[in-house]
Design an enzyme around this catalytic site. Structure first.
Site, PDB file in Angstrom:
ATOM      1  N   HIS A 258     -97.762 -18.300   1.549  1.00  0.00           N
ATOM      2  CA  HIS A 258     -98.352 -19.610   1.825  1.00  0.00           C
ATOM      3  C   HIS A 258     -97.417 -20.678   1.281  1.00  0.00           C
ATOM      4  CE1 HIS A 258    -101.263 -22.886   2.000  1.00  0.00           C
ATOM      5  NE2 HIS A 258    -101.897 -22.129   2.888  1.00  0.00           N
ATOM      6  N   ASP A 309    -105.961 -15.641   6.225  1.00  0.00           N
ATOM      7  CA  ASP A 309    -105.957 -14.895   7.478  1.00  0.00           C
ATOM      8  C   ASP A 309    -106.000 -13.381   7.271  1.00  0.00           C
ATOM      9  OD1 ASP A 309    -105.996 -17.109   9.067  1.00  0.00           O
ATOM     10  OD2 ASP A 309    -103.826 -17.321   9.102  1.00  0.00           O
TER      11      ASP A 309
HETATM   12  N1  ACO Z   1     -93.897 -11.464   4.905  1.00  0.00           N
HETATM   13  C1  ACO Z   1     -92.692 -11.119   4.365  1.00  0.00           C
HETATM   14  N2  ACO Z   1     -91.940 -11.996   3.707  1.00  0.00           N
HETATM   15  C2  ACO Z   1     -92.400 -13.256   3.595  1.00  0.00           C
HETATM   16  C3  ACO Z   1     -93.637 -13.664   4.104  1.00  0.00           C
HETATM   17  C4  ACO Z   1     -94.390 -12.704   4.793  1.00  0.00           C
HETATM   18  N3  ACO Z   1     -95.576 -13.028   5.317  1.00  0.00           N
HETATM   19  N4  ACO Z   1     -93.846 -14.953   3.832  1.00  0.00           N
HETATM   20  C5  ACO Z   1     -92.772 -15.366   3.145  1.00  0.00           C
HETATM   21  N5  ACO Z   1     -91.898 -14.340   2.998  1.00  0.00           N
HETATM   22  C6  ACO Z   1     -90.635 -14.367   2.296  1.00  0.00           C
HETATM   23  C7  ACO Z   1     -89.621 -15.202   3.038  1.00  0.00           C
HETATM   24  O1  ACO Z   1     -88.910 -14.443   3.988  1.00  0.00           O
HETATM   25  C8  ACO Z   1     -88.772 -15.672   1.899  1.00  0.00           C
HETATM   26  O2  ACO Z   1     -87.952 -14.607   1.487  1.00  0.00           O
HETATM   27  P1  ACO Z   1     -86.410 -14.841   1.079  1.00  0.00           P
HETATM   28  O3  ACO Z   1     -86.470 -15.782  -0.092  1.00  0.00           O
HETATM   29  O4  ACO Z   1     -85.922 -13.482   0.775  1.00  0.00           O
HETATM   30  O5  ACO Z   1     -85.801 -15.485   2.285  1.00  0.00           O
HETATM   31  C9  ACO Z   1     -89.773 -15.914   0.770  1.00  0.00           C
HETATM   32  O6  ACO Z   1     -90.842 -15.028   1.046  1.00  0.00           O
HETATM   33  C10 ACO Z   1     -90.275 -17.345   0.700  1.00  0.00           C
HETATM   34  O7  ACO Z   1     -90.897 -17.665   1.923  1.00  0.00           O
HETATM   35  P2  ACO Z   1     -90.776 -19.036   2.698  1.00  0.00           P
HETATM   36  O8  ACO Z   1     -90.513 -18.719   4.142  1.00  0.00           O
HETATM   37  O9  ACO Z   1     -89.821 -19.966   2.017  1.00  0.00           O
HETATM   38  O10 ACO Z   1     -92.194 -19.623   2.531  1.00  0.00           O
HETATM   39  P3  ACO Z   1     -92.738 -20.864   3.314  1.00  0.00           P
HETATM   40  O11 ACO Z   1     -93.447 -21.683   2.330  1.00  0.00           O
HETATM   41  O12 ACO Z   1     -91.724 -21.558   4.130  1.00  0.00           O
HETATM   42  O13 ACO Z   1     -93.680 -20.174   4.390  1.00  0.00           O
HETATM   43  C11 ACO Z   1     -95.482 -19.231   5.490  1.00  0.00           C
HETATM   44  C12 ACO Z   1     -95.042 -20.063   4.278  1.00  0.00           C
HETATM   45  C13 ACO Z   1     -94.983 -19.892   6.790  1.00  0.00           C
HETATM   46  C14 ACO Z   1     -97.016 -19.194   5.531  1.00  0.00           C
HETATM   47  C15 ACO Z   1     -94.897 -17.810   5.352  1.00  0.00           C
HETATM   48  O14 ACO Z   1     -95.331 -17.233   4.163  1.00  0.00           O
HETATM   49  C16 ACO Z   1     -95.259 -16.937   6.538  1.00  0.00           C
HETATM   50  O15 ACO Z   1     -94.582 -16.998   7.567  1.00  0.00           O
HETATM   51  N6  ACO Z   1     -96.340 -16.113   6.435  1.00  0.00           N
HETATM   52  C17 ACO Z   1     -96.785 -15.309   7.550  1.00  0.00           C
HETATM   53  C18 ACO Z   1     -97.627 -16.155   8.511  1.00  0.00           C
HETATM   54  C19 ACO Z   1     -99.006 -16.448   7.978  1.00  0.00           C
HETATM   55  O16 ACO Z   1     -99.676 -15.583   7.431  1.00  0.00           O
HETATM   56  N7  ACO Z   1     -99.444 -17.695   8.207  1.00  0.00           N
HETATM   57  C20 ACO Z   1    -100.784 -18.149   7.801  1.00  0.00           C
HETATM   58  C21 ACO Z   1    -100.667 -19.287   6.838  1.00  0.00           C
HETATM   59  S1  ACO Z   1    -102.233 -19.707   6.130  1.00  0.00           S
HETATM   60  C22 ACO Z   1    -103.120 -20.432   7.368  1.00  0.00           C
HETATM   61  O17 ACO Z   1    -102.602 -21.007   8.295  1.00  0.00           O
HETATM   62  C23 ACO Z   1    -104.591 -20.320   7.239  1.00  0.00           C
END
Ligand code: ACO
Length: 372
Positions: A258, A309
């Site tokens: 998140h 989710d």
């Molecule tokens: N699975 C695996 N790795 C992940 C995930 C995930 N779901 N989410 C983040 N990471 C990793 C990233 O790849 C990154 O790794 P790195 O540093 O090795 O590159 C690290 O964790 C940090 O993640 P960011 O992408 O910088 O986090 P950001 O704040 O930009 O993204 C987001 C948040 C978009 C929600 C992301 O966690 C994601 O894509 N999750 C999956 C989609 C999801 O579940 N969305 C629902 C959000 S809540 C809602 O809308 C109710």
């Protein structure tokens, strides 16, 4: 000019003020913790709180129910249009079109005052579930079921989808999920709606744009993808191997991570309790075990907690809801939060127009077409 500040994805940027909700100290809507609201209120009380700023008393809640009931009729030409949308169109796309079409029949579309926008928000709260359910039934070759008076929004939603009385446990699960999805500060779809109305565009435009933003799998669309993960894992015995391999392949696991909650999404913690209960009732304990293994390994390996989710995808599965309705259900609830934000934006409007850091070519000289 102030000093240039740049944060990709606007991460950590304070992009406006709001009195509607905060994630500080756990999520709260207008000062009430979501745990308190989810345990003690119904969705209608929460929607009222978001729109009006205070919880309703008994009389105000009763009036609110009556207004929602009266507004639930969707103009026939919209249902006719929904009938004609190709079957392949996603339920989210149909709902987005539905929100846009409702504008054409709304008697106050050109009135952008605070009170008119509250009335429009109430109409959308009542009408969008009818469109979602009608589309779902029409797609299966069945006729739509009208909303019935005396039913809550959660109850009516399930009744309009299945033409059967939902169990109290299913109605409760739906109601709680609607409460938890109703509002979340400056998330992508809410911010979209505020940007749209900051140009003084109408509430329906803001909601239509917000539905488009919510559809993406990084935002609301994730709850539908959660079931793909669980189906791909298969048996609970495969969970540990599957998730370790997926993480090694650097796959993004939907329902985890998140932008704001780095140590845990309080909504997910709360909904998991309900998910466990419903899993027991419906004989889905194995899926909960699978989900727990995945959650443990992602925490061990990446320190990523689940977001809302993750349990809500499972909860809807236990309720036999079709996967393509998971994100539309999010819409039906978030309309309350989006509308509150739209109204708050317009009450104290300033056009949202940030700047971009330019990364293109240096200034150069135009050449005639023959010498390019
Ligand atoms: N699975 C695996 N790795 C992940 C995930 C995930 N779901 N989410 C983040 N990471 C990793 C990233 O790849 C990154 O790794 P790195 O540093 O090795 O590159 C690290 O964790 C940090 O993640 P960011 O992408 O910088 O986090 P950001 O704040 O930009 O993204 C987001 C948040 C978009 C929600 C992301 O966690 C994601 O894509 N999750 C999956 C989609 C999801 O579940 N969305 C629902 C959000 S809540 C809602 O809308 C109710």
């Amino acid at each position: 000019m102030p000093e240039e500040i740049y944060s990709p994805g606007l991460e950590g940027v304070i992009a406006g003020e709001t009195a509607i909700s905060t994630v500080a100290g756990g999520l709260s809507y207008r000062g009430y913790s979501i745990e308190d609201l989810a345990r003690n209120c119904c969705f209608e009380e929460v929607a009222y709180l978001l729109l009006y700023g205070e919880l309703p008393n008994a009389e105000q809640l009763d009036d609110f129910y009556k207004r929602l009931e009266a507004a639930a009729e969707v103009p026939a030409p919209i249902i006719d249009a929904v009938r004609k949308i190709p079957a392949e169109a996603s339920a989210m796309d149909v709902l987005r079109t539905g929100a846009s079409m409702l504008a054409h029949w709304d008697p106050e579309i050109n009135n952008n005052s605070h009170d008119a926008n509250i009335r429009k928000a109430e109409r959308l709260l009542a009408q969008l579930p009818v469109i979602m359910a009608a589309r779902h039934r029409l797609k299966q070759g069945k006729e739509p079921v009208d909303p019935e008076s005396g039913r809550s929004l959660a109850d009516n939603c399930l009744h309009m989808l299945f033409r059967a009385d939902p169990t109290p446990a299913h109605t409760k699960a739906m109601d709680v999920s609607l409460i938890l999805y109703a509002e979340h500060e400056f998330n992508a779809s809410t911010f979209t709606s505020r940007v749209i109305v900051s140009t003084l565009a109408d509430l329906h435009s803001g909601i239509t744009g917000a539905i488009g933003a919510l559809k993406g799998p990084l935002h609301g669309g994730a709850n539908e993808k959660v079931m793909d993960v669980l189906k791909a894992v298969g048996k609970k015995e495969n969970a540990e191997t599957w998730i370790r391999a997926a993480l090694a392949r650097k796959e993004k696991i939907m329902g985890f991570g998140h932008r704001v909650y780095k140590n845990g999404d309080p909504r997910a913690t709360y909904l998991k309790e309900l998910c466990n209960e419903l899993a027991k009732e419906t004989g889905n304990e194995d899926l909960e075990i699978t989900a727990d293994v995945i959650q443990r390994v992602i925490w061990e390996e990446k320190k990523l907690p689940p977001n809302l989710d993750w349990p809500s995808g499972r909860l809807y599965h236990y309720m036999n809801l079709p996967v393509e309705l998971y994100t539309p259900l999010f819409v039906l609830s978030r309309v309350a939060g989006w509308s509150a934000h739209i109204i708050e934006q317009l009450d104290n409007n300033r056009l949202i127009r940030p700047r971009a850091r330019y990364t293109g070519p240096e200034r150069r000289t135009w050449k005639p077409i023959a010498s390019r």
